[in-house]
Design a protein around this motif. Structure first.
Motif, PDB file in Angstrom:
ATOM      1  N   VAL B 127       0.845  -1.195   0.000  1.00 45.34           N
ATOM      2  CA  VAL B 127       0.000   0.000   0.000  1.00 45.34           C
ATOM      3  C   VAL B 127       0.881   1.247   0.000  1.00 45.34           C
ATOM      4  N   ASP B 128       1.893   1.235   0.828  1.00 47.40           N
ATOM      5  CA  ASP B 128       2.804   2.374   0.947  1.00 47.40           C
ATOM      6  C   ASP B 128       3.470   2.679  -0.398  1.00 47.40           C
ATOM      7  N   TYR B 129       3.845   1.627  -1.102  1.00 42.04           N
ATOM      8  CA  TYR B 129       4.485   1.799  -2.413  1.00 42.04           C
ATOM      9  C   TYR B 129       3.572   2.579  -3.368  1.00 42.04           C
ATOM     10  N   PHE B 130       2.313   2.155  -3.465  1.00 40.90           N
ATOM     11  CA  PHE B 130       1.404   2.803  -4.423  1.00 40.90           C
ATOM     12  C   PHE B 130       0.946   4.169  -3.933  1.00 40.90           C
ATOM     13  N   GLU B 131       0.840   4.345  -2.609  1.00 37.84           N
ATOM     14  CA  GLU B 131       0.486   5.658  -2.062  1.00 37.84           C
ATOM     15  C   GLU B 131       1.610   6.659  -2.304  1.00 37.84           C
ATOM     16  N   THR B 132       2.843   6.214  -2.175  1.00 38.48           N
ATOM     17  CA  THR B 132       3.992   7.105  -2.311  1.00 38.48           C
ATOM     18  C   THR B 132       4.257   7.445  -3.773  1.00 38.48           C
ATOM     19  N   ASN B 133       4.156   6.438  -4.639  1.00 40.50           N
ATOM     20  CA  ASN B 133       4.496   6.658  -6.043  1.00 40.50           C
ATOM     21  C   ASN B 133       3.410   7.406  -6.823  1.00 40.50           C
ATOM     22  N   LYS B 134       2.160   7.074  -6.533  1.00 42.68           N
ATOM     23  CA  LYS B 134       1.012   7.723  -7.182  1.00 42.68           C
ATOM     24  C   LYS B 134       1.109   7.694  -8.703  1.00 42.68           C
ATOM     25  N   ARG B 135       1.836   6.755  -9.230  1.00 42.22           N
ATOM     26  CA  ARG B 135       1.996   6.753 -10.685  1.00 42.22           C
ATOM     27  C   ARG B 135       0.847   6.054 -11.392  1.00 42.22           C
ATOM     28  N   ILE B 136       0.308   5.029 -10.760  1.00 44.46           N
ATOM     29  CA  ILE B 136      -0.808   4.330 -11.380  1.00 44.46           C
ATOM     30  C   ILE B 136      -1.938   4.191 -10.364  1.00 44.46           C
ATOM     31  N   PRO B 137      -3.181   4.169 -10.852  1.00 44.83           N
ATOM     32  CA  PRO B 137      -4.299   3.976  -9.933  1.00 44.83           C
ATOM     33  C   PRO B 137      -4.254   2.578  -9.316  1.00 44.83           C
ATOM     34  N   TYR B 138      -4.619   2.481  -8.041  1.00 37.72           N
ATOM     35  CA  TYR B 138      -4.666   1.161  -7.416  1.00 37.72           C
ATOM     36  C   TYR B 138      -5.900   1.040  -6.539  1.00 37.72           C
ATOM     37  N   ILE B 139      -6.317  -0.196  -6.330  1.00 36.32           N
ATOM     38  CA  ILE B 139      -7.414  -0.459  -5.401  1.00 36.32           C
ATOM     39  C   ILE B 139      -6.940  -1.511  -4.396  1.00 36.32           C
ATOM     40  N   VAL B 140      -7.663  -1.611  -3.286  1.00 37.14           N
ATOM     41  CA  VAL B 140      -7.340  -2.612  -2.270  1.00 37.14           C
ATOM     42  C   VAL B 140      -8.434  -3.681  -2.285  1.00 37.14           C
ATOM     43  N   ALA B 141      -8.029  -4.940  -2.350  1.00 37.72           N
ATOM     44  CA  ALA B 141      -8.988  -6.049  -2.359  1.00 37.72           C
ATOM     45  C   ALA B 141      -8.742  -6.920  -1.139  1.00 37.72           C
ATOM     46  N   LEU B 142      -9.758  -6.992  -0.254  1.00 41.57           N
ATOM     47  CA  LEU B 142      -9.628  -7.773   0.985  1.00 41.57           C
ATOM     48  C   LEU B 142     -10.059  -9.205   0.704  1.00 41.57           C
ATOM     49  N   ASN B 143      -9.119 -10.108   0.848  1.00 42.19           N
ATOM     50  CA  ASN B 143      -9.401 -11.514   0.567  1.00 42.19           C
ATOM     51  C   ASN B 143     -10.107 -12.141   1.766  1.00 42.19           C
ATOM     52  N   LYS B 144     -11.315 -12.669   1.499  1.00 43.86           N
ATOM     53  CA  LYS B 144     -12.096 -13.283   2.582  1.00 43.86           C
ATOM     54  C   LYS B 144     -11.636 -14.714   2.792  1.00 43.86           C
ATOM     55  N   PHE B 145     -10.792 -14.921   3.752  1.00 46.97           N
ATOM     56  CA  PHE B 145     -10.394 -16.290   4.071  1.00 46.97           C
ATOM     57  C   PHE B 145     -11.477 -16.897   4.943  1.00 46.97           C
ATOM     58  N   GLU B 146     -11.854 -18.101   4.638  1.00 44.92           N
ATOM     59  CA  GLU B 146     -12.910 -18.794   5.366  1.00 44.92           C
ATOM     60  C   GLU B 146     -14.187 -17.971   5.439  1.00 44.92           C
ATOM     61  N   GLY B 147     -14.393 -17.178   4.362  1.00 47.89           N
ATOM     62  CA  GLY B 147     -15.678 -16.516   4.195  1.00 47.89           C
ATOM     63  C   GLY B 147     -15.979 -15.334   5.093  1.00 47.89           C
ATOM     64  N   HIS B 148     -15.059 -14.931   5.942  1.00 43.34           N
ATOM     65  CA  HIS B 148     -15.379 -13.766   6.756  1.00 43.34           C
ATOM     66  C   HIS B 148     -14.191 -12.818   6.876  1.00 43.34           C
ATOM     67  N   LEU B 149     -14.503 -11.579   7.220  1.00 42.26           N
ATOM     68  CA  LEU B 149     -13.481 -10.567   7.387  1.00 42.26           C
ATOM     69  C   LEU B 149     -13.413 -10.156   8.848  1.00 42.26           C
ATOM     70  N   ASP B 150     -12.215  -9.949   9.313  1.00 41.14           N
ATOM     71  CA  ASP B 150     -12.048  -9.563  10.709  1.00 41.14           C
ATOM     72  C   ASP B 150     -12.229  -8.058  10.922  1.00 41.14           C
ATOM     73  N   TYR B 151     -12.064  -7.297   9.810  1.00 45.18           N
ATOM     74  CA  TYR B 151     -12.162  -5.843   9.938  1.00 45.18           C
ATOM     75  C   TYR B 151     -13.082  -5.282   8.869  1.00 45.18           C
ATOM     76  N   THR B 152     -13.639  -4.102   9.126  1.00 42.01           N
ATOM     77  CA  THR B 152     -14.407  -3.415   8.088  1.00 42.01           C
ATOM     78  C   THR B 152     -13.420  -2.730   7.155  1.00 42.01           C
ATOM     79  N   SER B 153     -13.902  -2.382   5.962  1.00 43.14           N
ATOM     80  CA  SER B 153     -12.997  -1.740   5.011  1.00 43.14           C
ATOM     81  C   SER B 153     -12.483  -0.403   5.557  1.00 43.14           C
ATOM     82  N   GLU B 154     -13.301   0.276   6.357  1.00 39.58           N
ATOM     83  CA  GLU B 154     -12.841   1.557   6.899  1.00 39.58           C
ATOM     84  C   GLU B 154     -11.754   1.375   7.957  1.00 39.58           C
ATOM     85  N   GLN B 155     -11.858   0.278   8.710  1.00 38.47           N
ATOM     86  CA  GLN B 155     -10.792  -0.013   9.686  1.00 38.47           C
ATOM     87  C   GLN B 155      -9.490  -0.322   8.944  1.00 38.47           C
ATOM     88  N   VAL B 156      -9.624  -1.043   7.829  1.00 42.58           N
ATOM     89  CA  VAL B 156      -8.447  -1.378   7.030  1.00 42.58           C
ATOM     90  C   VAL B 156      -7.853  -0.109   6.416  1.00 42.58           C
TER      91      VAL B 156
END
Lengths: 92, 201
Positions: B127-156
């Motif tokens: 994340v730091d790499y893409f935030e610092t470089n800002k050269r290309i657009p990026y998105i974050v994809a939270l992989n649901k292991f065992e079908g659930h997430l431990d955090y909300t996207s805003e916490q992440v």
């Protein structure tokens, strides 16, 4: 770049005998269009080496280097939109 | 316009073009799984010889401070139509290979940072790499292991310091349609990004 597509310019012709064996293999393989990454993987030549051999072939007009879409200029938005429509069709 | 005579074969072939998407993230976050589930070919591994500065070789001051490393990376392919092919490249997850991201990221339409919520810290550098470089657009994809997430996207977002405009979505890397949704989200964001951002010299 790794995704750049390469095609042999005259696929019907035999490769010139003066080429190095690796370049002959690239010439033959790219009779069907392939990316640099695929050439590297299929011929088991490291990417950097593949890049050099392909650009040497391109300099002699033996292969054609296709354009790549980076999406960095607004003029490419049309292609990006086409890619998005394609993904919407493929993953629905 | 499609013509069937042979003389135009070569020319129509020349209309082919390609683009690339970079799949980044921590080691074991699900990058290869994502490439695998969306690719039309089994993921291929290729090797790149890279040069990196060596660290901690205090016993030898004569040799140059560069070493070469062979790095494997996975890629997959999606044929959009007869003229457009899209490649997805998974970046090596280990921290010591981040130096090769510049090469890989150059010319990419965008990037996806795959995050394993159970190991958030592992994704920070990506994340730091893409935030610092800002050269290309990026998105974050939270992989649901065992079908659930431990955090909300805003916490992440807060934990990984992701910019407010960057989309964060959750997905299942093993699921083809779910993976496709990630790619669509990235392209939509890249298009929006292009329309709103000032041209950069």
């Amino acid at each position: 770049m790794v995704q750049t597509l390469v095609s042999t310019s005259e696929p019907g012709q035999d490769p010139p005998g003066t080429l190095m064996p690796e370049s002959i293999n690239i010439y033959k393989l790219c009779r069907e269009t392939r990316s640099l990454a695929e050439v590297s993987a299929e011929l088991n030549i490291p990417l950097g080496v593949t890049q050099v051999l392909v650009s040497d072939l391109a300099e002699q007009d033996l292969v054609y280097i296709h354009p790549t879409i980076t999406g960095s200029s607004p003029s490419e938005n049309q292609v990006l939109e086409r890619a998005l429509r394609g993904l919407e069709r493929l993953f629905q | 316009m499609v013509s069937n005579d042979f003389s135009s074969d070569k020319r129509s072939n020349r209309k082919k073009m390609s683009s690339k998407i970079v799949i980044a993230g921590g080691f074991g976050a699900g990058k290869t799984t994502l490439v695998h589930s969306v690719s039309e070919i089994p993921p291929v591994t290729t090797e790149a010889i890279m040069t990196e500065a060596s660290i901690g070789h205090d016993d030898n001051s004569i040799t140059p401070d560069k070493t070469t490393t062979t790095v494997a990376m996975d890629f997959g392919r999606i044929t959009i139509d007869e003229e457009l092919v899209m490649y997805m490249f998974g970046t090596p997850g280990q921290a010591r290979f981040w130096f090769m991201w510049d090469d890989l990221v150059r010319g990419a339409v965008g990037a996806v940072v795959v995050v394993d919520c159970r190991r958030l810290a592992d994704s920070f550098d990506a994340v730091d790499y893409f935030e610092t470089n800002k050269r290309i657009p990026y998105i974050v994809a939270l992989n649901k292991f065992e079908g659930h997430l431990d955090y909300t996207s805003e916490q992440v977002r807060e934990a990984l310091e992701v910019s407010p405009e960057v989309p964060i979505i959750d997905f299942d890397a093993r699921n083809r349609l779910s993976g496709g949704e990630v790619l669509k989200t990235l392209l939509r964001y890249a298009l929006e990004h292009n329309r709103t951002s000032e041209p950069v010299a």
